[in-house]
Design a protein around this motif. Structure first.
Motif, PDB file in Angstrom:
ATOM      1  N   GLU A 608      27.025  46.428  26.488  1.00 23.40           N
ATOM      2  CA  GLU A 608      27.355  47.495  27.433  1.00 23.40           C
ATOM      3  C   GLU A 608      26.121  47.952  28.202  1.00 23.40           C
ATOM      4  O   GLU A 608      26.173  48.189  29.413  1.00 23.40           O
ATOM      5  N   TRP A 609      24.993  48.049  27.459  1.00 20.28           N
ATOM      6  CA  TRP A 609      23.739  48.346  28.160  1.00 20.28           C
ATOM      7  C   TRP A 609      23.397  47.238  29.162  1.00 20.28           C
ATOM      8  O   TRP A 609      22.867  47.509  30.251  1.00 20.28           O
ATOM      9  N   ALA A 610      23.703  46.017  28.831  1.00 19.19           N
ATOM     10  CA  ALA A 610      23.405  44.892  29.733  1.00 19.19           C
ATOM     11  C   ALA A 610      24.211  45.013  31.027  1.00 19.19           C
ATOM     12  O   ALA A 610      23.701  44.755  32.134  1.00 19.19           O
ATOM     13  N   VAL A 611      25.478  45.421  30.919  1.00 19.55           N
ATOM     14  CA  VAL A 611      26.303  45.601  32.126  1.00 19.55           C
ATOM     15  C   VAL A 611      25.733  46.719  32.993  1.00 19.55           C
ATOM     16  O   VAL A 611      25.648  46.595  34.227  1.00 19.55           O
ATOM     17  N   LEU A 612      25.322  47.816  32.354  1.00 16.14           N
ATOM     18  CA  LEU A 612      24.736  48.913  33.126  1.00 16.14           C
ATOM     19  C   LEU A 612      23.440  48.479  33.800  1.00 16.14           C
ATOM     20  O   LEU A 612      23.152  48.869  34.940  1.00 16.14           O
ATOM     21  N   LEU A 613      22.658  47.650  33.115  1.00 23.58           N
ATOM     22  CA  LEU A 613      21.416  47.148  33.707  1.00 23.58           C
ATOM     23  C   LEU A 613      21.709  46.282  34.927  1.00 23.58           C
ATOM     24  O   LEU A 613      21.001  46.374  35.941  1.00 23.58           O
ATOM     25  N   VAL A 614      22.757  45.468  34.838  1.00 20.59           N
ATOM     26  CA  VAL A 614      23.155  44.659  36.005  1.00 20.59           C
ATOM     27  C   VAL A 614      23.508  45.565  37.181  1.00 20.59           C
ATOM     28  O   VAL A 614      23.119  45.312  38.335  1.00 20.59           O
ATOM     29  N   ALA A 615      24.229  46.645  36.921  1.00 21.61           N
ATOM     30  CA  ALA A 615      24.604  47.568  37.990  1.00 21.61           C
ATOM     31  C   ALA A 615      23.392  48.232  38.611  1.00 21.61           C
ATOM     32  O   ALA A 615      23.286  48.372  39.834  1.00 21.61           O
ATOM     33  N   ALA A 641      30.022  44.581  38.149  1.00 22.55           N
ATOM     34  CA  ALA A 641      29.649  45.336  36.961  1.00 22.55           C
ATOM     35  C   ALA A 641      30.769  46.301  36.554  1.00 22.55           C
ATOM     36  O   ALA A 641      31.081  46.449  35.366  1.00 22.55           O
ATOM     37  N   VAL A 642      31.375  46.958  37.546  1.00 25.36           N
ATOM     38  CA  VAL A 642      32.495  47.864  37.243  1.00 25.36           C
ATOM     39  C   VAL A 642      33.662  47.069  36.661  1.00 25.36           C
ATOM     40  O   VAL A 642      34.333  47.516  35.718  1.00 25.36           O
ATOM     41  N   ALA A 643      33.934  45.883  37.207  1.00 22.41           N
ATOM     42  CA  ALA A 643      35.012  45.048  36.679  1.00 22.41           C
ATOM     43  C   ALA A 643      34.759  44.668  35.223  1.00 22.41           C
ATOM     44  O   ALA A 643      35.676  44.633  34.392  1.00 22.41           O
ATOM     45  N   LEU A 644      33.491  44.372  34.885  1.00 20.09           N
ATOM     46  CA  LEU A 644      33.158  44.060  33.494  1.00 20.09           C
ATOM     47  C   LEU A 644      33.397  45.267  32.581  1.00 20.09           C
ATOM     48  O   LEU A 644      33.872  45.121  31.456  1.00 20.09           O
ATOM     49  N   LEU A 645      33.041  46.471  33.074  1.00 18.16           N
ATOM     50  CA  LEU A 645      33.302  47.669  32.284  1.00 18.16           C
ATOM     51  C   LEU A 645      34.796  47.847  32.033  1.00 18.16           C
ATOM     52  O   LEU A 645      35.217  48.207  30.926  1.00 18.16           O
ATOM     53  N   PHE A 646      35.623  47.630  33.056  1.00 14.17           N
ATOM     54  CA  PHE A 646      37.077  47.698  32.871  1.00 14.17           C
ATOM     55  C   PHE A 646      37.520  46.711  31.786  1.00 14.17           C
ATOM     56  O   PHE A 646      38.367  47.032  30.945  1.00 14.17           O
ATOM     57  N   LEU A 647      36.965  45.524  31.828  1.00 11.44           N
ATOM     58  CA  LEU A 647      37.351  44.498  30.858  1.00 11.44           C
ATOM     59  C   LEU A 647      36.945  44.907  29.452  1.00 11.44           C
ATOM     60  O   LEU A 647      37.714  44.751  28.489  1.00 11.44           O
ATOM     61  N   LEU A 648      35.741  45.448  29.326  1.00  7.19           N
ATOM     62  CA  LEU A 648      35.267  45.868  28.003  1.00  7.19           C
ATOM     63  C   LEU A 648      36.060  47.048  27.456  1.00  7.19           C
ATOM     64  O   LEU A 648      36.182  47.219  26.241  1.00  7.19           O
ATOM     65  N   MET A 649      36.580  47.902  28.366  1.00  8.09           N
ATOM     66  CA  MET A 649      37.330  49.083  27.935  1.00  8.09           C
ATOM     67  C   MET A 649      38.813  48.802  27.705  1.00  8.09           C
ATOM     68  O   MET A 649      39.595  49.725  27.485  1.00  8.09           O
ATOM     69  N   GLY A 650      39.227  47.530  27.802  1.00 11.01           N
ATOM     70  CA  GLY A 650      40.602  47.181  27.485  1.00 11.01           C
ATOM     71  C   GLY A 650      41.573  47.304  28.641  1.00 11.01           C
ATOM     72  O   GLY A 650      42.753  47.582  28.403  1.00 11.01           O
ATOM     73  N   ALA A 651      41.091  47.093  29.865  1.00 14.25           N
ATOM     74  CA  ALA A 651      41.979  47.143  31.039  1.00 14.25           C
ATOM     75  C   ALA A 651      41.833  45.850  31.826  1.00 14.25           C
ATOM     76  O   ALA A 651      41.217  45.818  32.889  1.00 14.25           O
ATOM     77  N   PRO A 652      42.383  44.764  31.323  1.00 15.08           N
ATOM     78  CA  PRO A 652      42.197  43.465  32.009  1.00 15.08           C
ATOM     79  C   PRO A 652      42.839  43.422  33.397  1.00 15.08           C
ATOM     80  O   PRO A 652      42.328  42.760  34.294  1.00 15.08           O
ATOM     81  N   ASP A 653      43.977  44.130  33.576  1.00 19.12           N
ATOM     82  CA  ASP A 653      44.614  44.137  34.890  1.00 19.12           C
ATOM     83  C   ASP A 653      43.686  44.751  35.936  1.00 19.12           C
ATOM     84  O   ASP A 653      43.504  44.183  37.034  1.00 19.12           O
ATOM     85  N   PHE A 659      37.702  42.362  40.359  1.00 17.57           N
ATOM     86  CA  PHE A 659      37.021  41.103  40.678  1.00 17.57           C
ATOM     87  C   PHE A 659      37.518  40.546  42.010  1.00 17.57           C
ATOM     88  O   PHE A 659      36.722  40.111  42.859  1.00 17.57           O
ATOM     89  N   MET A 660      38.845  40.564  42.217  1.00 20.09           N
ATOM     90  CA  MET A 660      39.414  40.019  43.451  1.00 20.09           C
ATOM     91  C   MET A 660      38.991  40.843  44.670  1.00 20.09           C
ATOM     92  O   MET A 660      38.608  40.290  45.709  1.00 20.09           O
ATOM     93  N   VAL A 661      39.034  42.160  44.541  1.00 19.99           N
ATOM     94  CA  VAL A 661      38.675  43.030  45.668  1.00 19.99           C
ATOM     95  C   VAL A 661      37.211  42.839  46.036  1.00 19.99           C
ATOM     96  O   VAL A 661      36.857  42.716  47.217  1.00 19.99           O
ATOM     97  N   GLU A 662      36.336  42.808  45.042  1.00 23.32           N
ATOM     98  CA  GLU A 662      34.911  42.657  45.342  1.00 23.32           C
ATOM     99  C   GLU A 662      34.615  41.293  45.940  1.00 23.32           C
ATOM    100  O   GLU A 662      33.808  41.175  46.871  1.00 23.32           O
ATOM    101  N   THR A 663      35.242  40.265  45.445  1.00 23.47           N
ATOM    102  CA  THR A 663      35.012  38.918  45.992  1.00 23.47           C
ATOM    103  C   THR A 663      35.446  38.847  47.448  1.00 23.47           C
ATOM    104  O   THR A 663      34.707  38.360  48.321  1.00 23.47           O
ATOM    105  N   LEU A 664      36.658  39.363  47.715  1.00 28.17           N
ATOM    106  CA  LEU A 664      37.144  39.345  49.092  1.00 28.17           C
ATOM    107  C   LEU A 664      36.277  40.225  49.998  1.00 28.17           C
ATOM    108  O   LEU A 664      36.000  39.864  51.143  1.00 28.17           O
TER     109      LEU A 664
END
Length: 780
Positions: A608-615, A641-653, A659-664
């Protein structure tokens, strides 16, 4: 009220609107008989209302209607007492004659059918207004009269004067309409009722409320603008740009009397106060004098009558506010008499204009032999307007003087003097219009004078006859119309005993004095016209020119404000938008002391610290990079980084969506930046960078603090429980998030898709405009 009566009243109220819808077809298929067919609409209404005379004259009121907006408890309701019934009979009865008159007056006009539609719409609006019970119903019909009068006044829209007059009437009366809406809302707040019948059932509630004064000011503004009281009188003479059938109907039975109707209707609940009995006589007296004096200055017959209508409306307002039963009786009698003689005289002027080609009083003489029926109608109406015995005008004038003489104080004496002078001036105009064009030796006119067709003279002859018959049959007239109407205005039972035959009294002596002064004004009309014109020229511009100046000032102000607010610079718009966002986030929390409690540093796992460091690294890259493309890519790091936090917090949808919004976003922004010629680096000065950075920090911190405050509050699981319980039952879906997006919030999702689509189209347009290759392709 039985179902048959209720159904008949509903049909009577709706028939004019149906006639307006069918008018083009009727006039096209039956060009000669069309006016007679269209006149069936007001005829049915008149018969239906006349059938209620017995019920209403016995002291009963008809209350009914049908649901309109049931969810808001709003109905299309009516309240028909003596006041509403008298107005409804005037609107429908004179409406019959106006429809027929318009059929003859505009015969052969290319837009005749359209005019008939507008006229019937106008009739239906006024008819609905005078019988409306609910506040909302009253307001809707009030505004509809303004809209339809705008269409009628501007009927000859190719002429600038017609367009200006229509716009002026709409602006002035529209302003009054807004005041009426605010006034009715204020009355509803003060009395907890939204119907006139409920308001009249408890007449003292409004007077004792703290909201009485603001409600009074708003209602008076609405009434004064509609009924052309000084200083809002200027729109009414300009409305004479409308065809004469409109003028005759407007002045006799419809829109200009709507304000008087409103004051009479609210007299039982707003009258009997010092403010009411001071403001109404003052403004009414000023209007009476202004209107009658300006009428003497005119040489156009329509304008002479128009200005006397202003004076008459002022007289009605004075009497309504005077505060005695006899004054109310005088107002009621004068309103009916005015409808009869003014409708007649306007139609007479229309016949003169139609058959001779002019309506200037200097050009018309000796038409008695060529137009005998028109002369008889004009003479009867002119004598009634002058207050000659045996006519309804005399009944009204006698009752008015009796009411003022009974006052016995200085205020009553002042009001009496003003009314005598105003009545004398209007008597002079009545004699001028009713006698001058028909007496003396015949003068040449643009067209050879001759009597008009039956559709033209039927209306004025009928109204003039009624003006005489109602006076001669005064006992029946009082019992059926005048007394119930006056009782409704006064709020208690009122009886009248005036006689059409003169009898020795001080009131009769004042009538003779008024007539003598009026004859003197009539004989010296030319000299008075020059004198009044000289005085007005010395004064300079008045309210009419003032209106033009206000409108020009409004346009100038709007242009300057637009120049400041809409500068054409995208950076200014974005800056203002984010300043507003920052203010909306910070000010409520600061003003209410609702700042959140800052949390302690959480215990996070290594990944989790690693994700925050990426951000944080991505944020540093966005701020420090000098290349726009690099900044866009670095901005995408934040989203991932926000998408990874969502994934870690149990919100895959949510993670997948992010991920799709940021990529586009990165792809689209990179595509746009590479296709548009922009500076590779940011050359803004430090002060602009500091301002933008400060705004960005305020917005970011504001959102963060707001989210903290929300999460620190008590969690309300009601929505979560609802969606979990009903997702499968109602929407037949197991994925609650998808069900919320697609079903429960489907319209929100549709809106978001529309926004994205429009944004994509805008981006495509920018790319094509800014691409040299695209420009070359367009040229080839």
């Amino acid at each position: 009220m039985n179902q048959g009566t209720e159904a008949a009243l509903l049909i009577a109220l709706g028939f004019p609107f149906v006639g307006a819808l069918l008018a083009p077809l009727v006039m096209l298929r039956f060009p000669r008989g069309g006016p007679w067919l269209l006149a069936l609409a007001p005829t049915f209404a008149f018969i239906t209302f006349a059938a209620q005379i017995g019920t209403v004259s016995s002291g009963n009121a008809l209350v009914g209607g049908l649901p309109w907006i049931p969810s808001l408890d709003v109905g299309l309701s009516w309240y028909i007492d003596g006041l509403a019934l008298a107005f409804a009979l005037l609107v429908s009865g004179i409406g019959i004659l106006i429809v027929l008159y318009a059929g003859g007056y505009l015969k052969g006009h290319p837009h005749h059918s359209r005019f008939m539609s507008f006229l019937l719409l106008f009739m239906g609006a006024m008819q609905g207004l005078v019988v409306a019970d609910g506040f909302l119903t009253l307001f809707v019909f009030w505004e509809l009269t303004s809209i339809t009068s705008f269409l009628l006044i501007g009927f000859d829209h190719q002429r600038e004067a017609s367009r200006r007059a229509a716009l002026q009437a709409l602006v002035v009366t529209g302003m009054g309409g807004l005041a009426l809406l605010a006034g009715l809302v204020t009355i509803g707040m003060a009395t907890t009722t939204d119907t006139l019948s409920g308001l009249l059932a408890n007449p003292d509630v409004l007077r004792s409320s703290a909201l009485y004064v603001p409600a009074l000011i708003l209602i008076l503004l609405a009434a004064f603008t509609k009924s052309a009281q000084f200083p809002f009188h200027f729109w009414l003479p300009n409305a004479m740009e409308a065809p004469t059938p409109v003028s005759a109907y407007l002045h006799s039975a419809t829109m200009v009397k709507a304000g008087v109707y409103l004051l009479m209707r609210l007299n039982p609940v707003m009258g009997d106060t010092v403010l009411w009995e001071t403001i109404l006589p003052l403004f009414g007296g000023a209007t009476l004098l202004v209107g009658s004096v300006l009428a003497l200055r005119q040489s156009d017959l329509k304008l002479m009558l128009a200005y006397t209508t202003i004076g008459s409306l002022g007289l009605l307002v004075m009497l309504t506010g005077f505060g005695t039963e006899t004054a109310v009786l005088g107002a009621v009698l004068y309103l009916i008499a005015h409808a009869l003689f003014k409708g007649t005289l306007f139609m007479v002027v229309g016949i003169l204009d139609h058959e001779t080609g002019t309506r200037r009083i200097e050009d018309l003489r000796g038409l008695r032999s060529a137009m005998p029926l028109t002369f008889v109608a004009a003479l009867g109406a002119g004598l009634s307007m002058a207050g000659i015995p045996l006519f309804t005008g005399f009944l009204a004038k006698e009752t008015i003087y009796e009411a003022l003489l009974a006052g016995g104080d200085a205020w009553s004496l002042l009001v009496l003097i003003v009314i005598i002078l105003g009545n004398a001036a209007m008597a002079a105009v009545g004699l001028a219009v009713g006698l001058t064009p028909f007496t003396g030796s015949l003068r040449p006119t643009p067209q050879a004078p001759h009597e008009g067709p039956v559709l033209l003279w039927l209306g004025p002859v009928t109204l003039a006859t009624f003006g005489l018959a109602l006076a001669l049959l005064s006992s029946a007239f009082y019992g059926a119309f005048a007394d119930p109407m006056a009782s409704a205005v006064a709020g208690l039972a009122v009886e009248n005993h005036a006689s059409p035959f003169p009898h020795v009294s001080l009131a009769f002596g004042l009538s003779l004095l008024t007539l003598a002064i009026g004859v003197a004004f009539y004989l010296g009309l030319q000299g008075m016209r020059r004198s009044i014109g000289g005085v007005l020229t010395a004064f300079g511009w008045g309210p009419d020119r003032g209106f033009d100046q206000v409108m020009r000032g409004l346009v100038t102000l709007s242009v300057r404000v637009t120049g400041v607010v809409q500068s054409g610079r995208l950076d200014v718009y974005i800056t203002v938008a984010f300043v507003v966002v920052a203010a909306a986030l910070w000010m409520p929390m600061l003003l209410t002391g609702e700042l959140p409690v800052l949390p302690s540093i959480p215990q996070l796992l290594l990944h989790e610290w690693a994700v925050l460091l990426v951000a944080v690294v991505g944020l540093y890259a966005v701020v420090r990079t000098r290349n726009r493309l690099t900044a866009i890519v670095s901005l995408g790091i934040q989203g991932f980084a926000v998408a990874l936090l969502f994934l870690l917090m149990g919100a895959p949808d949510l993670s997948f969506t992010q991920f799709m919004v940021e990529t586009l976003s990165v792809v689209i922004l990179a595509l746009v930046m590479t296709r548009i010629r922009l500076e590779p680096t940011d050359h803004r000065p430090w002060n602009e960078k500091l301002l933008d950075g400060s705004i960005a920090i305020l917005c970011g911190l504001g959102f963060g603090l707001l989210l903290l405050k929300v999460t620190q509050g008590t969690f309300d699981a009601a929505l979560s429980a609802f969606f979990s319980a009903n997702a499968r039952i109602i929407a037949h879906g197991r994925n609650v998030v998808n069900v919320i997006i697609v079903d429960f919030r489907g319209f929100d999702t549709l809106g978001e898709i529309a926004v994205v689509t429009i944004t994509g189209l805008a981006i495509l347009a920018i790319i094509r405009i800014g691409t040299p290759q695209a420009k070359q392709e367009d040229r080839t």
